[in-house]
Design a protein around this motif. Structure first.
Motif: not given
Length: 278
Positions: A112, A116-117, A119-120, A125, A142, A146, A149, A152-153, A156
């Protein structure tokens, strides 16, 4: 008896903490001696040190500082959750060092405090997936906003063991409970995630919070994850913003005091002992 899975120590004579300049009352040293004096009186028998977002150049020095402390007679620190930078190309070499060091029990990248991106990104990843099958966990820190996010992490890297810090950092002051609850319930469906009941007194109103204000958050974490996937942590010294270590332990006992001894044992110490081989 408790195992504290989230202890922070701050020593500005040895390490650089860029974020402390804007941290108000946390901008001072917080020593092991200060923590231990209170922790022993509360029945905290062991602790894991959680990285404190030191300057990147001091990441390995932080682990060594804590190791030096842990080697002293009577010290209760049993290992560290070390800082890491999965967004960097040098992560695989660092991970290899950590895996070879039994004092390192897991890794964390505070998410945080960055874009934000982060971890994307593919490199982040791909690097995180390298933890699959290892003994190391990865703590997710986070904010409640979030949650998508975080989900999604986690999705992944389904073979990585994640630990969700601070009940997912709910915004207790705002009272946005239902949205937080839905997100937590969805995260809890992933069997590779453990949740940490830690330091949520810091996210409530520091002047007016009561046990009833934080109880729904702690109880929902346990209801969603189950007694085998929860651990306890102090988040000291951040918890001093909500009354301190003794206050947080007292609130924990008030919330979970009516549970069975077996349930409390899992939350307070047994799960942590199993997860990190303490």
């Amino acid at each position: 008896m408790f195992i504290d899975t989230h202890l922070h120590l701050i020593d500005q004579s040895r390490l650089a903490y860029p974020w402390l300049s804007g941290a108000g009352d946390l901008n001072r040293d917080f020593t092991y001696a200060e923590y231990a004096r209170e922790a022993r009186r509360l029945g905290i028998e062991a602790a894991l040190h959680m990285e404190v977002d030191v300057a990147t150049s001091d990441i390995e020095a932080e682990t060594e500082m804590v190791r030096d402390l842990a080697e002293a007679s009577g010290n209760t620190i049993r290992g560290v959750i070390a800082a890491c930078r999965p967004e960097e190309v040098g992560f695989p070499d660092y991970l290899e060092k950590c895996e070879a060091d039994s004092f390192v029990k897991g890794l964390r990248r505070v998410l945080h405090v960055v874009a934000d991106d982060i971890s994307e990104r593919a490199l982040f990843r791909d690097n995180l997936k390298r933890l699959a099958g290892s003994r190391l966990t990865f703590d997710i820190c986070m904010l409640a906003r979030q949650q998508p996010l975080a989900l999604a992490l986690i999705d992944s890297a389904p073979a990585v063991r994640f630990v969700l810090d601070h009940c997912g950092v709910p915004d207790i002051v705002s009272g946005h409970f239902d949205g937080w609850k839905r997100g937590i319930s969805e995260i809890a469906k992933r069997p590779n995630v453990t949740a940490k009941v830690s330091g949520i007194v810091a996210y409530a109103d520091p002047q007016t919070w009561t046990v009833d204000a934080i109880r729904p958050y702690a109880e929902h974490i346990v209801a969603a994850f189950g007694w085998d996937r929860v651990v306890w942590g102090s988040d000291w010294p951040v918890c001093t913003r909500g009354g301190g270590l003794s206050t947080w332990v007292g609130a924990t006992q008030a919330i979970f005091g009516s549970c069975t001894p077996e349930e409390r044992e899992k939350l307070y110490r047994a799960n942590a002992e199993r997860i990190w081989n303490l």
